[in-house]
Design an enzyme around this catalytic site. Sequence first.
Site, PDB file in Angstrom:
ATOM      1  N   LYS A   1       0.770  -1.351   0.023  1.00 21.81           N
ATOM      2  CA  LYS A   1      -0.135  -0.051  -0.111  1.00 21.81           C
ATOM      3  C   LYS A   1       0.830   1.372   0.007  1.00 21.81           C
ATOM      4  O   LYS A   1       0.554   2.056  -0.900  1.00 21.81           O
ATOM      5  CB  LYS A   1      -0.790   0.015   1.242  1.00 21.81           C
ATOM      6  CG  LYS A   1      -1.931  -1.143   1.490  1.00 21.81           C
ATOM      7  CD  LYS A   1      -2.981  -0.917   2.377  1.00 21.81           C
ATOM      8  CE  LYS A   1      -2.319  -1.040   3.774  1.00 21.81           C
ATOM      9  NZ  LYS A   1      -1.503  -2.285   4.241  1.00 21.81           N
TER      10      LYS A   1
ATOM     11  N   ARG B   1      -9.223   0.824   8.662  1.00 24.04           N
ATOM     12  CA  ARG B   1      -8.795  -0.612   9.184  1.00 24.04           C
ATOM     13  C   ARG B   1      -9.799  -1.329   9.686  1.00 24.04           C
ATOM     14  O   ARG B   1      -9.680  -2.441  10.077  1.00 24.04           O
ATOM     15  CB  ARG B   1      -7.430  -0.331  10.001  1.00 24.04           C
ATOM     16  CG  ARG B   1      -6.201  -1.447   9.362  1.00 24.04           C
ATOM     17  CD  ARG B   1      -5.146  -0.882  10.493  1.00 24.04           C
ATOM     18  NE  ARG B   1      -3.863  -1.362  10.091  1.00 24.04           N
ATOM     19  CZ  ARG B   1      -3.053  -1.057   9.448  1.00 24.04           C
ATOM     20  NH1 ARG B   1      -2.947   0.096   9.129  1.00 24.04           N
ATOM     21  NH2 ARG B   1      -1.611  -1.771   9.649  1.00 24.04           N
TER      22      ARG B   1
ATOM     23  N   ARG C   1      11.423  -6.251   4.488  1.00 24.00           N
ATOM     24  CA  ARG C   1      11.087  -4.664   4.631  1.00 24.00           C
ATOM     25  C   ARG C   1      12.206  -4.095   5.346  1.00 24.00           C
ATOM     26  O   ARG C   1      12.357  -4.278   6.337  1.00 24.00           O
ATOM     27  CB  ARG C   1       9.742  -4.198   4.950  1.00 24.00           C
ATOM     28  CG  ARG C   1       9.710  -2.640   5.148  1.00 24.00           C
ATOM     29  CD  ARG C   1       8.158  -2.392   5.027  1.00 24.00           C
ATOM     30  NE  ARG C   1       7.367  -2.943   6.154  1.00 24.00           N
ATOM     31  CZ  ARG C   1       6.006  -2.749   6.083  1.00 24.00           C
ATOM     32  NH1 ARG C   1       5.393  -2.229   5.301  1.00 24.00           N
ATOM     33  NH2 ARG C   1       5.439  -3.543   6.948  1.00 24.00           N
TER      34      ARG C   1
ATOM     35  N   ARG D   1      11.542  -2.404  10.838  1.00 27.12           N
ATOM     36  CA  ARG D   1      10.496  -2.003  11.907  1.00 27.12           C
ATOM     37  C   ARG D   1      10.490  -3.180  13.066  1.00 27.12           C
ATOM     38  O   ARG D   1      10.387  -4.316  12.655  1.00 27.12           O
ATOM     39  CB  ARG D   1       9.248  -1.678  11.011  1.00 27.12           C
ATOM     40  CG  ARG D   1       9.202  -0.257  10.544  1.00 27.12           C
ATOM     41  CD  ARG D   1       7.941  -0.344   9.743  1.00 27.12           C
ATOM     42  NE  ARG D   1       6.811  -0.855  10.076  1.00 27.12           N
ATOM     43  CZ  ARG D   1       5.637  -0.857   9.402  1.00 27.12           C
ATOM     44  NH1 ARG D   1       5.484  -0.298   8.258  1.00 27.12           N
ATOM     45  NH2 ARG D   1       4.501  -1.130   9.779  1.00 27.12           N
TER      46      ARG D   1
ATOM     47  N   ARG E   1      -0.158  -9.668  13.157  1.00 23.15           N
ATOM     48  CA  ARG E   1      -0.852  -8.473  12.353  1.00 23.15           C
ATOM     49  C   ARG E   1      -1.542  -8.975  11.120  1.00 23.15           C
ATOM     50  O   ARG E   1      -2.615  -8.659  10.879  1.00 23.15           O
ATOM     51  CB  ARG E   1       0.298  -7.605  11.809  1.00 23.15           C
ATOM     52  CG  ARG E   1       1.048  -6.675  12.873  1.00 23.15           C
ATOM     53  CD  ARG E   1       2.140  -6.113  12.383  1.00 23.15           C
ATOM     54  NE  ARG E   1       2.072  -5.033  11.355  1.00 23.15           N
ATOM     55  CZ  ARG E   1       2.984  -4.611  10.474  1.00 23.15           C
ATOM     56  NH1 ARG E   1       3.915  -5.163  10.564  1.00 23.15           N
ATOM     57  NH2 ARG E   1       2.740  -3.734   9.686  1.00 23.15           N
TER      58      ARG E   1
HETATM   59  P1  ADP Z   1       2.114  -2.056   3.043  1.00 28.07           P
HETATM   60  O1  ADP Z   1       2.501  -0.319   3.014  1.00 28.07           O
HETATM   61  O2  ADP Z   1       1.015  -2.370   2.419  1.00 28.07           O
HETATM   62  O3  ADP Z   1       2.374  -2.325   4.525  1.00 28.07           O
HETATM   63  P2  ADP Z   1       4.680  -1.547   1.714  1.00 28.07           P
HETATM   64  O4  ADP Z   1       4.413  -0.707   0.571  1.00 28.07           O
HETATM   65  O5  ADP Z   1       5.709  -1.173   2.726  1.00 28.07           O
HETATM   66  O6  ADP Z   1       3.352  -2.306   2.073  1.00 28.07           O
HETATM   67  O7  ADP Z   1       5.445  -2.941   1.032  1.00 28.07           O
HETATM   68  C1  ADP Z   1       5.898  -3.825   1.974  1.00 28.07           C
HETATM   69  C2  ADP Z   1       7.440  -4.467   1.465  1.00 28.07           C
HETATM   70  O8  ADP Z   1       7.129  -5.132   0.245  1.00 28.07           O
HETATM   71  C3  ADP Z   1       8.393  -3.320   1.314  1.00 28.07           C
HETATM   72  O9  ADP Z   1       9.652  -3.942   1.664  1.00 28.07           O
HETATM   73  C4  ADP Z   1       8.321  -3.223  -0.177  1.00 28.07           C
HETATM   74  O10 ADP Z   1       9.416  -2.751  -0.662  1.00 28.07           O
HETATM   75  C5  ADP Z   1       7.995  -4.545  -0.752  1.00 28.07           C
HETATM   76  N1  ADP Z   1       6.973  -4.509  -2.059  1.00 28.07           N
HETATM   77  C6  ADP Z   1       5.786  -3.575  -2.039  1.00 28.07           C
HETATM   78  N2  ADP Z   1       5.339  -3.936  -3.318  1.00 28.07           N
HETATM   79  C7  ADP Z   1       6.097  -5.016  -3.755  1.00 28.07           C
HETATM   80  C8  ADP Z   1       6.024  -5.747  -5.017  1.00 28.07           C
HETATM   81  N3  ADP Z   1       4.779  -5.504  -5.982  1.00 28.07           N
HETATM   82  N4  ADP Z   1       6.799  -6.838  -5.222  1.00 28.07           N
HETATM   83  C9  ADP Z   1       7.640  -7.065  -4.379  1.00 28.07           C
HETATM   84  N5  ADP Z   1       7.985  -6.362  -3.200  1.00 28.07           N
HETATM   85  C10 ADP Z   1       7.237  -5.239  -2.977  1.00 28.07           C
HETATM   86  P1  AMP Z   2       1.192   0.158   9.212  1.00 27.42           P
HETATM   87  O1  AMP Z   2       2.251   1.126   8.908  1.00 27.42           O
HETATM   88  O2  AMP Z   2       0.052   0.664   8.399  1.00 27.42           O
HETATM   89  O3  AMP Z   2       1.666  -1.375   8.746  1.00 27.42           O
HETATM   90  O4  AMP Z   2       0.736   0.340  10.534  1.00 27.42           O
HETATM   91  C1  AMP Z   2       1.649  -0.041  11.616  1.00 27.42           C
HETATM   92  C2  AMP Z   2       0.823  -0.268  12.932  1.00 27.42           C
HETATM   93  O5  AMP Z   2       0.208   0.872  13.432  1.00 27.42           O
HETATM   94  C3  AMP Z   2      -0.333  -1.197  12.985  1.00 27.42           C
HETATM   95  O6  AMP Z   2       0.131  -2.516  13.158  1.00 27.42           O
HETATM   96  C4  AMP Z   2      -1.194  -0.602  14.143  1.00 27.42           C
HETATM   97  O7  AMP Z   2      -0.772  -0.923  15.219  1.00 27.42           O
HETATM   98  C5  AMP Z   2      -0.868   0.902  13.750  1.00 27.42           C
HETATM   99  N1  AMP Z   2      -2.119   1.429  13.019  1.00 27.42           N
HETATM  100  C6  AMP Z   2      -1.875   1.862  11.847  1.00 27.42           C
HETATM  101  N2  AMP Z   2      -2.959   2.346  11.092  1.00 27.42           N
HETATM  102  C7  AMP Z   2      -4.085   1.939  12.182  1.00 27.42           C
HETATM  103  C8  AMP Z   2      -5.412   2.132  11.906  1.00 27.42           C
HETATM  104  N3  AMP Z   2      -6.127   2.577  10.956  1.00 27.42           N
HETATM  105  N4  AMP Z   2      -6.029   1.446  13.157  1.00 27.42           N
HETATM  106  C9  AMP Z   2      -5.325   1.252  14.153  1.00 27.42           C
HETATM  107  N5  AMP Z   2      -4.208   1.144  14.374  1.00 27.42           N
HETATM  108  C10 AMP Z   2      -3.225   1.410  13.157  1.00 27.42           C
END
Ligand code: ADP
Ligand code: AMP
Length: 217
Positions: A13, A86, A125, A158, A169
């Site tokens: 995302k 969420r 990541r 992270r 999660r």
């Molecule tokens: P989210 O915001 O949904 O938690 P991220 O955008 O941070 O996900 O992506 C999660 C991990 O996967 C990151 O390390 C990113 O670089 C990698 N990633 C994102 N999209 C892809 C993809 N289409 N193919 C391979 N790796 C990806």
């Molecule tokens: P993310 O960066 O989206 O993976 O979020 C990291 C963490 O932040 C999640 O695991 C939750 O603990 C908290 N968080 C982010 N967005 C929300 C949301 N919309 N509602 C509740 N907790 C959230």
Amino acid sequence: MVIVLLGPPGAGKGTQCKRVAEKYKLVHLSSGDILRGHRTNGTELGKKAAEYMDSGKLVPDQLIIEMMAGAIESAKGNCVLDGFPRTVVHGQELDKALAAKGRKIDAIVNLVIDDSVIEKRMTGRRSCPACGAVYHIDTLKPKVEGFCDKCSSKLVQRTDDKPEVVKQRLEIYHQQTAAVVGYYAGKNHKILDVDAEKSVDEVTALVVAKLDGFKAV
Ligand code: ADP
Ligand code: AMP
């Protein structure tokens, strides 16, 4: 314009929202990034959110809803939402907050991906604590291993991307977040499903094609 990107944690995302924000001139509002900013700045909200985030649980609704309503207002309703809503309650409250300002969601993209692919994405990541850029040890490597391309800071994993928290999660996603798709479908929103297992560039092309082809955008 308000665009919502739904999908499990690690689906991509944040990666896609950055590109969507740039293409459509929107503010990227990531609830996770905003919370991490509060933690870095040591705010009350950041302190309250910390234990939930580190254990992979959702931060309580009232904290998140107020924080995101404020952020959307600051963006003057021109935003792409990442990580919010969420829960179904978030969805309901978001609809109310937008309606109160004469706004609505213009498009909803849903990143579809299997849990087995997600685990590798999250555990691989690496994030830049200084500028927020996101990399992956296999699929999106920085030019110099361990360091950010944009600001040269040392990349970190992270705390909530450690395998034991990733499992929690994903469970929470299935228990509480997956239902958001059904909530919007029930409200007659068209859900733009995208195969998020493809490469980053391929997913971007699919997202843009869906958004461009969607009459509301
Ligand atoms: P989210 O915001 O949904 O938690 P991220 O955008 O941070 O996900 O992506 C999660 C991990 O996967 C990151 O390390 C990113 O670089 C990698 N990633 C994102 N999209 C892809 C993809 N289409 N193919 C391979 N790796 C990806
Ligand atoms: P993310 O960066 O989206 O993976 O979020 C990291 C963490 O932040 C999640 O695991 C939750 O603990 C908290 N968080 C982010 N967005 C929300 C949301 N919309 N509602 C509740 N907790 C959230």
